[in-house]
Motif scaffolding. Structure first.
Motif, PDB file in Angstrom:
ATOM      1  N   ILE A  13      25.628  28.839   0.407  1.00 32.88           N
ATOM      2  CA  ILE A  13      24.320  29.333  -0.020  1.00 32.88           C
ATOM      3  C   ILE A  13      24.212  29.129  -1.527  1.00 32.88           C
ATOM      4  CG2 ILE A  13      22.807  31.339  -0.175  1.00 32.88           C
ATOM      5  CD1 ILE A  13      24.260  32.449   2.305  1.00 32.88           C
ATOM      6  N   VAL A  14      23.152  28.438  -1.943  1.00 34.81           N
ATOM      7  CA  VAL A  14      22.955  28.102  -3.352  1.00 34.81           C
ATOM      8  C   VAL A  14      21.649  28.728  -3.838  1.00 34.81           C
ATOM      9  CG1 VAL A  14      22.700  26.248  -5.041  1.00 34.81           C
ATOM     10  CG2 VAL A  14      24.155  25.906  -3.029  1.00 34.81           C
ATOM     11  N   HIS A  15      21.749  29.572  -4.854  1.00 35.25           N
ATOM     12  CA  HIS A  15      20.567  30.136  -5.508  1.00 35.25           C
ATOM     13  C   HIS A  15      20.311  29.296  -6.755  1.00 35.25           C
ATOM     14  CE1 HIS A  15      21.034  33.561  -2.802  1.00 35.25           C
ATOM     15  NE2 HIS A  15      22.294  33.648  -3.188  1.00 35.25           N
ATOM     16  N   GLY A  16      19.276  28.482  -6.710  1.00 32.04           N
ATOM     17  CA  GLY A  16      19.049  27.488  -7.750  1.00 32.04           C
ATOM     18  C   GLY A  16      18.300  28.001  -8.957  1.00 32.04           C
ATOM     19  N   GLY A  17      18.099  27.073  -9.909  1.00 29.03           N
ATOM     20  CA  GLY A  17      17.268  27.376 -11.066  1.00 29.03           C
ATOM     21  C   GLY A  17      18.020  27.620 -12.354  1.00 29.03           C
ATOM     22  N   ALA A  18      19.349  27.738 -12.321  1.00 22.08           N
ATOM     23  CA  ALA A  18      20.118  28.003 -13.536  1.00 22.08           C
ATOM     24  C   ALA A  18      20.770  26.717 -14.040  1.00 22.08           C
ATOM     25  CB  ALA A  18      21.190  29.058 -13.274  1.00 22.08           C
ATOM     26  N   ALA A 255      20.053  17.085 -14.126  1.00 25.31           N
ATOM     27  CA  ALA A 255      19.045  17.612 -13.203  1.00 25.31           C
ATOM     28  C   ALA A 255      18.742  19.089 -13.438  1.00 25.31           C
ATOM     29  CB  ALA A 255      19.492  17.393 -11.753  1.00 25.31           C
ATOM     30  N   THR A 256      19.755  19.850 -13.893  1.00 26.11           N
ATOM     31  CA  THR A 256      19.567  21.295 -14.098  1.00 26.11           C
ATOM     32  C   THR A 256      19.268  21.645 -15.551  1.00 26.11           C
ATOM     33  OG1 THR A 256      21.930  21.715 -14.482  1.00 26.11           O
ATOM     34  CG2 THR A 256      21.156  21.796 -12.193  1.00 26.11           C
ATOM     35  N   ARG A 257      19.109  20.616 -16.405  1.00 25.30           N
ATOM     36  CA  ARG A 257      18.875  20.809 -17.842  1.00 25.30           C
ATOM     37  C   ARG A 257      20.051  21.569 -18.472  1.00 25.30           C
ATOM     38  NH1 ARG A 257      13.573  19.359 -18.833  1.00 25.30           N
ATOM     39  NH2 ARG A 257      13.665  20.243 -20.942  1.00 25.30           N
ATOM     40  N   GLY A 258      21.256  21.168 -18.071  1.00 26.92           N
ATOM     41  CA  GLY A 258      22.455  21.859 -18.498  1.00 26.92           C
ATOM     42  C   GLY A 258      23.279  21.087 -19.511  1.00 26.92           C
ATOM     43  N   ASP A 259      24.545  21.513 -19.663  1.00 28.18           N
ATOM     44  CA  ASP A 259      25.462  20.973 -20.664  1.00 28.18           C
ATOM     45  C   ASP A 259      26.882  21.137 -20.114  1.00 28.18           C
ATOM     46  OD1 ASP A 259      27.086  20.453 -22.893  1.00 28.18           O
ATOM     47  OD2 ASP A 259      25.668  21.367 -24.301  1.00 28.18           O
ATOM     48  N   VAL A 260      27.516  20.029 -19.691  1.00 28.13           N
ATOM     49  CA  VAL A 260      28.810  20.091 -19.017  1.00 28.13           C
ATOM     50  C   VAL A 260      29.805  19.154 -19.699  1.00 28.13           C
ATOM     51  CG1 VAL A 260      30.049  19.707 -16.856  1.00 28.13           C
ATOM     52  CG2 VAL A 260      27.744  20.681 -16.805  1.00 28.13           C
ATOM     53  N   PHE A 261      30.984  19.686 -20.037  1.00 24.67           N
ATOM     54  CA  PHE A 261      32.084  18.861 -20.542  1.00 24.67           C
ATOM     55  C   PHE A 261      32.992  18.520 -19.370  1.00 24.67           C
ATOM     56  CE2 PHE A 261      36.404  18.324 -22.314  1.00 24.67           C
ATOM     57  CZ  PHE A 261      36.143  17.254 -23.180  1.00 24.67           C
ATOM     58  N   ILE A 409      23.392  19.127  -5.881  1.00 25.45           N
ATOM     59  CA  ILE A 409      22.735  19.033  -7.181  1.00 25.45           C
ATOM     60  C   ILE A 409      21.262  19.421  -7.063  1.00 25.45           C
ATOM     61  CG2 ILE A 409      22.015  17.452  -9.018  1.00 25.45           C
ATOM     62  CD1 ILE A 409      24.564  15.832  -8.448  1.00 25.45           C
ATOM     63  N   ALA A 410      20.600  18.909  -6.021  1.00 26.06           N
ATOM     64  CA  ALA A 410      19.187  19.228  -5.822  1.00 26.06           C
ATOM     65  C   ALA A 410      18.994  20.722  -5.613  1.00 26.06           C
ATOM     66  CB  ALA A 410      18.635  18.446  -4.640  1.00 26.06           C
ATOM     67  N   ALA A 411      19.881  21.335  -4.852  1.00 25.80           N
ATOM     68  CA  ALA A 411      19.783  22.778  -4.598  1.00 25.80           C
ATOM     69  C   ALA A 411      19.986  23.571  -5.879  1.00 25.80           C
ATOM     70  CB  ALA A 411      20.800  23.194  -3.544  1.00 25.80           C
ATOM     71  N   LEU A 412      20.883  23.105  -6.750  1.00 29.18           N
ATOM     72  CA  LEU A 412      21.122  23.786  -8.023  1.00 29.18           C
ATOM     73  C   LEU A 412      19.914  23.691  -8.944  1.00 29.18           C
ATOM     74  CD1 LEU A 412      24.742  22.456  -8.601  1.00 29.18           C
ATOM     75  CD2 LEU A 412      24.142  24.849  -8.202  1.00 29.18           C
ATOM     76  N   LEU A 438      31.786  25.083  -9.625  1.00 37.65           N
ATOM     77  CA  LEU A 438      30.385  25.493  -9.706  1.00 37.65           C
ATOM     78  C   LEU A 438      30.253  26.881 -10.311  1.00 37.65           C
ATOM     79  CD1 LEU A 438      28.985  24.240  -6.273  1.00 37.65           C
ATOM     80  CD2 LEU A 438      28.308  23.434  -8.538  1.00 37.65           C
ATOM     81  N   SER A 439      31.057  27.814  -9.834  1.00 41.21           N
ATOM     82  CA  SER A 439      31.002  29.177 -10.346  1.00 41.21           C
ATOM     83  C   SER A 439      31.353  29.211 -11.826  1.00 41.21           C
ATOM     84  CB  SER A 439      31.950  30.092  -9.554  1.00 41.21           C
ATOM     85  OG  SER A 439      31.558  30.179  -8.199  1.00 41.21           O
ATOM     86  N   GLY A 440      32.341  28.383 -12.226  1.00 39.58           N
ATOM     87  CA  GLY A 440      32.736  28.328 -13.627  1.00 39.58           C
ATOM     88  C   GLY A 440      31.645  27.785 -14.519  1.00 39.58           C
ATOM     89  N   LEU A 441      30.730  27.016 -13.948  1.00 36.02           N
ATOM     90  CA  LEU A 441      29.612  26.464 -14.713  1.00 36.02           C
ATOM     91  C   LEU A 441      28.379  27.357 -14.680  1.00 36.02           C
ATOM     92  CD1 LEU A 441      29.871  22.697 -13.640  1.00 36.02           C
ATOM     93  CD2 LEU A 441      30.540  23.691 -15.848  1.00 36.02           C
ATOM     94  N   GLY A 442      28.509  28.510 -14.033  1.00 35.28           N
ATOM     95  CA  GLY A 442      27.392  29.453 -14.008  1.00 35.28           C
ATOM     96  C   GLY A 442      26.483  29.342 -12.809  1.00 35.28           C
ATOM     97  N   ALA A 443      26.854  28.507 -11.826  1.00 38.14           N
ATOM     98  CA  ALA A 443      26.028  28.387 -10.623  1.00 38.14           C
ATOM     99  C   ALA A 443      26.153  29.634  -9.776  1.00 38.14           C
ATOM    100  CB  ALA A 443      26.448  27.153  -9.825  1.00 38.14           C
ATOM    101  N   ASN A 444      25.072  29.995  -9.122  1.00 45.14           N
ATOM    102  CA  ASN A 444      25.048  31.172  -8.243  1.00 45.14           C
ATOM    103  C   ASN A 444      25.197  30.686  -6.812  1.00 45.14           C
ATOM    104  OD1 ASN A 444      24.675  33.570  -6.926  1.00 45.14           O
ATOM    105  ND2 ASN A 444      22.708  34.070  -7.878  1.00 45.14           N
ATOM    106  N   VAL A 445      26.445  30.616  -6.319  1.00 45.07           N
ATOM    107  CA  VAL A 445      26.720  30.130  -4.972  1.00 45.07           C
ATOM    108  C   VAL A 445      27.562  31.151  -4.236  1.00 45.07           C
ATOM    109  CG1 VAL A 445      26.591  27.686  -5.646  1.00 45.07           C
ATOM    110  CG2 VAL A 445      28.792  28.868  -5.714  1.00 45.07           C
ATOM    111  N   GLU A 446      27.428  31.166  -2.922  1.00 43.91           N
ATOM    112  CA  GLU A 446      28.191  32.120  -2.106  1.00 43.91           C
ATOM    113  C   GLU A 446      28.313  31.607  -0.677  1.00 43.91           C
ATOM    114  OE1 GLU A 446      26.138  35.826  -1.391  1.00 43.91           O
ATOM    115  OE2 GLU A 446      24.192  34.875  -1.691  1.00 43.91           O
ATOM    116  N   ARG A 447      29.269  32.155   0.033  1.00 45.08           N
ATOM    117  CA  ARG A 447      29.431  31.891   1.462  1.00 45.08           C
ATOM    118  C   ARG A 447      28.733  32.999   2.236  1.00 45.08           C
ATOM    119  NH1 ARG A 447      31.844  27.002   3.401  1.00 45.08           N
ATOM    120  NH2 ARG A 447      33.146  26.208   1.713  1.00 45.08           N
ATOM    121  N   PRO A 448      28.215  32.712   3.426  1.00 43.69           N
ATOM    122  CA  PRO A 448      27.527  33.763   4.194  1.00 43.69           C
ATOM    123  C   PRO A 448      28.503  34.835   4.702  1.00 43.69           C
ATOM    124  CG  PRO A 448      27.738  31.740   5.494  1.00 43.69           C
ATOM    125  CD  PRO A 448      28.206  31.404   4.106  1.00 43.69           C
TER     126      PRO A 448
END
Length: 448
Positions: A13-18, A255-261, A409-412, A438-448
Motif C-alpha cells: 500500500i503506497v500513500h503518494g504525494g511526498a 517524478a516525485t520532485r525529490g532529491d536522492v543520493f 514510482i507512479a504511485a509515489l 523507500l521508508s528511508g527516503l520518506g515514502a509512506n508505504v505499508e503492508r495490509p
C-alpha cells in the motif's frame, strides 16, 4: 488464478504525494551477479564475488549451484563458491529451484565442460516480448552438444570436448553473448563471435573470465574472440553496481520532485541515462570518492521538458531504463516520444499508468529517428506521452520486474493511495530491500 485473489498478502500500500529525499545504496548489478555465479562452475578452485545484493535471482542461482554440488556461503554481501565437487542434479531438483527463471540455460556450457551433461527445464521470465532460447540451443549444437527434447525440458550431452565456432548473432543479444562466452572459454580452439552485445555487464563478465585464466579479446565492430584453454581457476571480484536500480531511484526522485543520493552509482556506466536525465530537466552531481561515492539526483524545480527517445543496445538508451523514464515524462510539459527497439511488447505496463491518469498513446509505427525491426509488424512499440498530467492512486497489478518498479514510482508521485499487487513476485527479483529503502527516503508505504 488472478494474483489479487490468489495472493492477497503480496501487495504494498503506497500513500503518494511526498517527495523522496535521502540516500540509498546500490550493490552489484542483477544482470551481472547471477552470470558471475554461473561462471564459478567453470573453475577448479573456489571463487569469491563481492557486493552481492539480497535479491531473489541470487537465491535462485544459489539453489541451482547447490543442487549441482557447489558449496555456496554468503557472508554479508560477499559470496563464496566452491565448485570442486560438481555433480549432476536431478531434473526434479532443477525444476524446483529454477521456477520461472531463465538462468538454467546459462548452466549448459559450464556443465557440459565439467560433467558432459546438462538439463534445461521449461523457462519462464518477464512477459515483455519474445526471448526465445533457440539461438542458445543452436549455438550449443554448433559447439558440438547433442540436444534431446522431452516433455520435461531438454537434455544436453557432450560425448567429446566442445569445439570453438565462428558465429554471428542476428541481433546483439545479451543472453546469447553470455552463453557463447561461458561455453567458448573451455572449448577446443578459437571462437569468434560477431555482432556481440557489449553492455557493461558483459564486459564485467569478460573481466571475471579473464581473471579465471580465459583468453578473450574484444575487437571493434562488436567482435569478440575467445581462445579456449584447458582449465580455469576461481576468481575474486567485486561486481559492478546496478545501473538499472540507480536509474530507477533517479527517475523516482524526478517524478516525485525529490532529491536522492544513490550511493555506489557510477557515472561511466550511466552516461546515456545521465544525458537523458539532464535533457528532461533533472539535475545530478557526481561524487567519485572511493567506497562512499555515488550520484545525487534531484528535481531542481520548474517544468520538466519533453524529449524524443528510443531504446537501443549499449551504448544506446537501455531498454530497462525506458519504463521509469516514461513515468517521469508524464510530468513533462509537452509531448514526449519513446520508441522501444529492443523488446516488441514492453509497453504493456502503460495500461496501469493510464488508469492512474497518465496520457499515453501507443503506436505500431516506428516513431523514433530510425526504423527498427518491429516496424510494419503490428507491435505497439512506440509511445507518445502528453504531460504534465496529475496522477491518482489506483489498484495496480504488476506485469513484470521493471514495470513493477515503474508502477511504484507512479504511485509515489500520485495523489492518494495505491495498492500495488505482485511486489514479492516481481520487484524482489531485482531490487534489494526496496521497502526499507523507500521508508528511508520518506515514502509512506505499508503492508495490509
Amino acid at each position: 488464478m488472478n494474483d489479487k485473489a490468489g495472493a492477497p498478502e503480496d501487495v504494498l500500500i503506497v500513500h503518494g504525494g511526498a517527495p523522496l529525499e535521502g540516500e540509498v545504496t546500490v550493490r552489484g548489478a542483477k544482470n551481472l551477479v547471477s552470470k558471475a555465479m554461473v561462471a564459478a562452475l567453470l573453475g577448479t578452485t573456489p571463487s569469491t564475488l563481492k557486493s552481492v545484493p539480497k535479491i531473489r535471482d541470487v537465491e535462485v542461482v544459489t539453489g541451482l549451484l547447490r543442487v549441482h554440488g557447489v558449496e555456496v556461503d554468503l557472508d554479508g554481501d560477499t559470496l563464496h563458491m566452491d565448485p570442486t565437487r560438481v555433480e549432476l542434479a536431478g531434473t526434479e531438483e532443477i525444476n524446483v529451484h529454477a521456477g520461472s527463471s531463465r538462468i538454467p540455460i546459462l548452466f549448459c556450457g559450464p556443465l557440459l565442460h565439467r560433467l558432459g551433461k546438462a538439463f534445461i527445464p521449461d523457462l519462464g521470465g518477464c512477459n515483455i516480448g519474445g526471448r526465445p532460447i533457440d539461438f542458445h540451443i543452436e549455438a550449443l549444437r554448433h559447439f558440438g552438444a547433442q540436444v534431446d527434447k522431452s516433455a520435461e525440458g531438454m537434455h544436453l550431452s557432450a560425448p567429446e570436448r566442445l569445439k570453438g565456432i565462428q558465429y554471428e548473432l542476428d541481433y546483439p543479444s545479451v543472453g546469447a553473448t553470455e552463453q557463447i562466452l561461458l561455453t567458448a572459454v573451455l572449448a577446443e580452439g578459437t571462437t569468434e563471435l560477431r555482432n556481440a552485445a557489449i553492455e557493461p555487464e558483459i564486459m564485467d563478465l569478460i573481466a571475471i573470465l579473464q581473471q579465471m585464466g580465459a583468453i578473450i579479446q574484444v575487437h571493434t565492430n562488436r567482435v569478440i574472440e575467445i581462445v579456449g584453454v584447458d582449465e580455469l581457476h576461481g576468481y575474486s571480484h567485486r561486481a559492478i553496481p546496478d545501473r538499472i536500480e540507480a536509474a530507477s531511484w533517479a527517475s523516482a526522485a524526478l517524478a516525485t520532485r525529490g532529491d536522492v543520493f544513490v550511493k555506489g552509482a557510477k557515472q561511466a556506466d550511466m552516461m546515456t541515462f545521465l544525458n537523458v536525465y539532464r535533457s528532461i530537466g533533472g539535475e545530478f552531481t557526481i561524487d567519485d570518492t572511493p567506497d562512499t561515492g555515488g550520484i545525487r539526483f534531484w528535481h531542481p524545480g520548474g517544468e520538466l521538458k519533453p524529449v524524443a527517445l528510443e531504446t537501443d543496445v549499449h551504448p544506446g538508451l537501455m531498454t530497462d531504463w525506458q519504463q521509469p523514464i516514461v513515468v517521469a515524462l508524464t510530468q513533462a510539459n509537452g509531448l514526449s516520444i519513446m520508441h522501444e527497439t529492443v523488446y516488441e511488447s514492453r509497453f504493456g505496463y502503460t495500461r496501469e499508468l493510464r488508469q492512474m491518469g497518465a496520457n499515453i498513446e501507443l503506436y505500431s509505427q516506428c516513431l523514433g529517428g530510425t526504423p527498427c525491426r518491429w516496424g510494419r509488424r503490428n507491435f505497439q512499440h512506440s509511445a507518445v506521452i502528453a504531460g504534465p498530467t496529475k496522477l491518482y492512486g489506483a489498484d495496480v497489478q504488476i506485469p513484470d520486474l521493471r514495470a513493477g518498479f515503474s508502477h511504484l514510482i507512479a504511485a509515489l508521485a500520485a495523489e492518494g493511495t495505491s495498492r500495488i499487487y505482485g511486489v514479492d513476485r516481481f520487484i524482489t527479483r531485482g531490487y534489494e530491500d526496496f521497502e526499507a529503502k523507500l521508508s528511508g527516503l520518506g515514502a509512506n508505504v505499508e503492508r495490509p
